[in-house]
Write a protein that holds these residues in place. Structure first.
Motif, short mmCIF file in Angstrom:
data_model
loop_
_atom_site.label_atom_id
_atom_site.label_comp_id
_atom_site.label_asym_id
_atom_site.label_seq_id
_atom_site.Cartn_x
_atom_site.Cartn_y
_atom_site.Cartn_z
N VAL A 187 -107.58 -41.65 -69.11
CA VAL A 187 -107.14 -40.29 -69.41
C VAL A 187 -105.92 -40.02 -68.54
O VAL A 187 -105.96 -40.25 -67.32
N GLY A 188 -104.83 -39.54 -69.13
CA GLY A 188 -103.60 -39.29 -68.38
C GLY A 188 -103.43 -37.82 -68.02
O GLY A 188 -103.88 -36.94 -68.75
N ILE A 189 -102.77 -37.57 -66.88
CA ILE A 189 -102.41 -36.21 -66.49
C ILE A 189 -100.91 -36.19 -66.18
O ILE A 189 -100.45 -36.87 -65.26
N PHE A 190 -100.18 -35.41 -66.95
CA PHE A 190 -98.72 -35.32 -66.84
C PHE A 190 -98.40 -33.84 -66.59
O PHE A 190 -98.10 -33.09 -67.51
N ALA A 191 -98.51 -33.42 -65.32
CA ALA A 191 -98.41 -31.99 -65.02
C ALA A 191 -98.10 -31.76 -63.55
O ALA A 191 -98.28 -32.65 -62.72
N ASN A 192 -97.65 -30.54 -63.24
CA ASN A 192 -97.47 -30.13 -61.85
C ASN A 192 -98.83 -29.68 -61.29
O ASN A 192 -99.80 -29.54 -62.02
N ASN A 193 -98.85 -29.40 -59.98
CA ASN A 193 -100.10 -29.01 -59.32
C ASN A 193 -100.66 -27.71 -59.87
O ASN A 193 -99.93 -26.72 -59.99
N MET A 194 -101.94 -27.72 -60.18
CA MET A 194 -102.66 -26.53 -60.63
C MET A 194 -104.14 -26.87 -60.60
O MET A 194 -104.51 -28.06 -60.60
N PRO A 195 -105.03 -25.86 -60.56
CA PRO A 195 -106.46 -26.16 -60.55
C PRO A 195 -106.90 -27.06 -61.70
O PRO A 195 -107.75 -27.95 -61.51
N ARG A 196 -106.33 -26.87 -62.88
CA ARG A 196 -106.74 -27.68 -64.02
C ARG A 196 -106.37 -29.15 -63.85
O ARG A 196 -106.97 -30.02 -64.51
N TRP A 197 -105.40 -29.45 -62.98
CA TRP A 197 -105.08 -30.84 -62.68
C TRP A 197 -106.32 -31.51 -62.07
O TRP A 197 -106.78 -32.57 -62.52
N THR A 198 -106.87 -30.88 -61.03
CA THR A 198 -108.02 -31.45 -60.33
C THR A 198 -109.30 -31.35 -61.16
O THR A 198 -110.13 -32.26 -61.12
N VAL A 199 -109.45 -30.28 -61.94
CA VAL A 199 -110.60 -30.17 -62.85
C VAL A 199 -110.57 -31.33 -63.84
O VAL A 199 -111.60 -31.99 -64.08
N THR A 200 -109.39 -31.62 -64.41
CA THR A 200 -109.25 -32.73 -65.36
C THR A 200 -109.55 -34.07 -64.68
O THR A 200 -110.24 -34.93 -65.24
N ASP A 201 -109.01 -34.24 -63.48
CA ASP A 201 -109.23 -35.46 -62.71
C ASP A 201 -110.73 -35.70 -62.53
O ASP A 201 -111.27 -36.76 -62.90
N TYR A 202 -111.45 -34.72 -61.99
CA TYR A 202 -112.87 -34.91 -61.65
C TYR A 202 -113.76 -34.93 -62.89
O TYR A 202 -114.79 -35.61 -62.89
N ALA A 203 -113.35 -34.22 -63.94
CA ALA A 203 -114.10 -34.28 -65.21
C ALA A 203 -114.02 -35.68 -65.80
O ALA A 203 -114.99 -36.20 -66.36
N THR A 204 -112.85 -36.31 -65.66
CA THR A 204 -112.66 -37.69 -66.13
C THR A 204 -113.53 -38.65 -65.30
O THR A 204 -114.20 -39.53 -65.86
N LEU A 205 -113.53 -38.45 -64.00
CA LEU A 205 -114.28 -39.34 -63.11
C LEU A 205 -115.79 -39.22 -63.33
O LEU A 205 -116.51 -40.22 -63.22
N GLN A 206 -116.25 -38.01 -63.64
CA GLN A 206 -117.69 -37.82 -63.84
C GLN A 206 -118.27 -38.64 -64.98
O GLN A 206 -119.43 -39.01 -64.97
N ILE A 207 -117.41 -38.92 -65.99
CA ILE A 207 -117.91 -39.70 -67.14
C ILE A 207 -117.57 -41.19 -66.98
O ILE A 207 -117.63 -41.96 -67.93
N ARG A 208 -117.17 -41.55 -65.74
CA ARG A 208 -116.85 -42.93 -65.37
C ARG A 208 -115.60 -43.46 -66.09
O ARG A 208 -115.41 -44.66 -66.22
#
Length: 602
Positions: free
Chosen positions: A63-84
């Motif tokens: 899953v890619g993240i192409f964005a500047n810093n914002m809470p949804r950046w980290t939410v997306t990061d950890y949501a991706t990690l939770q599903i391995r």
């Protein structure tokens, strides 16, 4: 059975349970700072995890993240990690071509984007990216009626309660040897390489930072303005949340000074350029001040240095020095510290070597700037200045459980639990990155002293040899000259040349103000940088900055450029490193004129 104590997702869920209603994240909404509680943070992560599962993202898919810093950046990061699955960050300043390369190499299925420009670049990339199934806008954007485009709200709208069991299964099966990310190094030459980091790498860093750094807890507030797409800020945010502290997201890094006074953080990662600019601004005001104020300023700094040298090492401070310090602090030092909000406890500094005089300046005013050294391939940190062990010339002591030895050409070689698994889809580059006995080649030359302090001297590949046989370390010179308030960017030229020269991009905001005071008339920036008065100004400043250097190392000639080196022109990387080959080619004529002016006149 695996020990999951330092698995990032284990730590996030544990803190969310423990700190439920306390703030986890802080961000700006309509110009005002708002909190997101740990409970809400975890709910947002779980919500997005279920949506990703419903859209078919499988174990270890990208899953890619192409964005500047914002809470949804980290939410997306950890949501991706939770599903391995595996998060692949992409610098928010990347072009469509650079983005397409990463999407294709990593086989990204879903790409999350931040602003309109990033979304439009992603659409251009999508034309050549068959693996890409969806582009999700993290903010309210014009989706251009494109079939791949979808808003965040629509992506998560259904909530997908039917995916909860699958999410719980992913959480139950999490492993330390799963990849958690692919980070594509910016690459000063050739295509970027995808650094494979797993949870064991990150867990190692969380554990050793616990051992090496002073206590950080839920009372701390960290300001996050460096790009999360870089390992440095992202690993730091992971550590901050692992400790239960509040992370404040600043989307626009140009507003860091305002944010410091609004947020009043206790922690903040920064790079040397930040300190250089603050230093230049302070010293500019000092030079303009009356003589008595200048004398008081330098006296206060000297007292501050003497005081902190003793106090930071736990040594006894004499009554006389304590009294002097109290006055120096009241008159000068506390006012200097207020620039960072007044509450700052620790300022990790990495990404490049901080010039020793600037490091000493901040130490003397009472700011705990922790210079360190690391690289993406080592999950950010190899060494860091410890409490009570300030040394302006070093890049700190080795982190616990980190082994370093000095190899051929004085190369710093690293081994430890933080070292990457290798480069994705690139066995040849992986092999080249390691010595036969398993040490990571850093590409940096340096030395270790008897007290375990690490020193860096230069980038081995960037070391230049003049035609007279003298070796020049360009980064050292660029750091020394780059601290001047009139210099924004500088590229040293020396390889196979008879003397050192430089391409300099002035800090035009400062230069134009200076020109105004001198009543210098000019039509445009090209006209300004060619003005005899401006050239004389730079000659004087270079002479002053270089007077302690040996003659062969000094910049003898320079050319002022009317425009900055940019990522758009492929002259710098997303981490602001110079692409020297590109610069040499683009400014071939200007460089030639510094060595053969007679040809230029013909």
């Amino acid at each position: 059975m695996q020990n999951l104590t330092y698995h990032l997702i284990e730590r996030i869920r544990s803190q969310a349970e423990k700190l439920a209603q306390k703030p986890a994240l802080r961000h700006q909404v309509a110009g005002k700072w708002q909190d997101i509680s740990w409970q809400d943070f975890l709910q947002k992560i779980d919500h997005l995890s279920r949506a990703l599962l419903a859209h078919g993202v499988g174990v270890q898919e990208k899953v890619g993240i192409f964005a500047n810093n914002m809470p949804r950046w980290t939410v997306t990061d950890y949501a991706t990690l939770q599903i391995r699955a595996v998060t692949v960050p992409i610098y928010g300043t990347n072009t469509a071509e650079q983005t397409a390369y990463i999407i294709n190499d990593a086989q990204i299925k879903i790409l999350f984007v931040g602003n309109q420009h990033q979304y439009d670049e992603a659409l251009k990339s999508a034309k050549t990216c068959p693996s890409l199934e969806k582009i999700v806008a993290m903010k309210s954007l014009d989706l251009r009626d494109h079939p791949l485009g979808e808003s965040w709200e629509d992506f998560v709208a259904e909530g997908y309660p039917n995916m909860q069991q699958q999410l719980e299964q992913c959480l139950a099966e999490k492993r330390m040897d799963d990849l958690f990310t692919l980070i594509y190094t910016s690459g000063t030459t050739g295509n970027p390489k995808g650094v494979m980091l797993d949870y064991a790498n990150l867990g190692h860093q969380l554990k050793v930072h616990d051992m090496a750094l002073q206590t950080i807890d839920e009372r701390d507030v960290s300001l996050s303005f460096l790009p999360l797409s870089h390992v440095y800020e992202r690993a730091w945010v992971a550590f901050v949340l692992h400790r239960g502290a509040v992370n404040c997201f600043l989307e626009d890094p140009h507003k860091v000074r305002e944010a410091l006074t609004e947020v009043k953080p206790t922690l903040m990662c920064a790079v040397p350029r930040f300190y250089e600019k603050v230093y230049s601004a302070i010293m500019d005001n000092v030079h303009k001040a009356p003589l008595l104020r200048r004398v008081v300023f330098y006296w206060a700094l000297a007292i501050g240095h003497a005081y902190y040298q003793r106090a930071s090492r736990g040594k006894k401070v004499s009554y006389f020095l304590r009294k002097q310090f109290a006055l120096a602090d009241k008159l000068v030092l506390s006012k200097l510290r207020s620039i960072t909000g007044g509450n700052m406890r620790m300022l990790p500094c990495g990404g490049a070597k901080l010039e020793p005089s600037i490091a000493t300046f901040f130490f003397s005013m009472g700011l705990n700037v922790k210079a360190g050294y690391g690289l993406t391939e080592a999950t950010a940190t190899v060494s860091c200045i410890r409490e009570g062990d300030f040394n302006a010339d070093s890049i700190g002591q080795l982190m616990p459980d980190c082994e370093v030895k000095i190899g051929e050409n004085n190369e710093i070689l690293v081994k430890g639990g933080m070292v990457m698994r290798g480069y994705y889809n690139n066995a040849e580059a992986t092999k080249e990155a390691f010595t036969e006995d398993g040490f990571l080649r850093t590409g940096d030359a340096g030395r270790l002293d008897e007290n375990g302090h690490l020193y860096i001297t230069e980038r081995i590949k960037e070391l230049m040899k003049t035609s007279t046989g003298k070796y020049i370390a360009p980064q050292y010179l660029e750091g020394k000259i780059g601290k001047d308030k009139f210099v924004d960017q500088i590229a040293i030229i020396a390889d196979a040349k008879k003397y050192v020269s430089a391409l300099i991009v002035p800090s035009f905001e400062v230069l134009e103000e200076h020109a105004k005071k001198l009543n210098i008339e000019y039509k445009n920036r090209m006209d300004l940088v060619k003005h005899a008065e401006i050239i004389r100004l730079f000659e004087k400043r270079l002479h002053k900055l270089q007077k302690e250097l040996p003659s062969f190392e000094q910049v003898k000639k320079f050319t002022l450029l009317p425009e900055a080196f940019t990522m758009k022109m492929n002259e710098i990387t997303p981490t602001l490193k110079l692409k020297r080959k590109v610069i040499l080619e683009r400014y071939k004529k200007q460089i030639e004129a510094m060595y053969h002016p007679e040809k230029n006149k013909k």
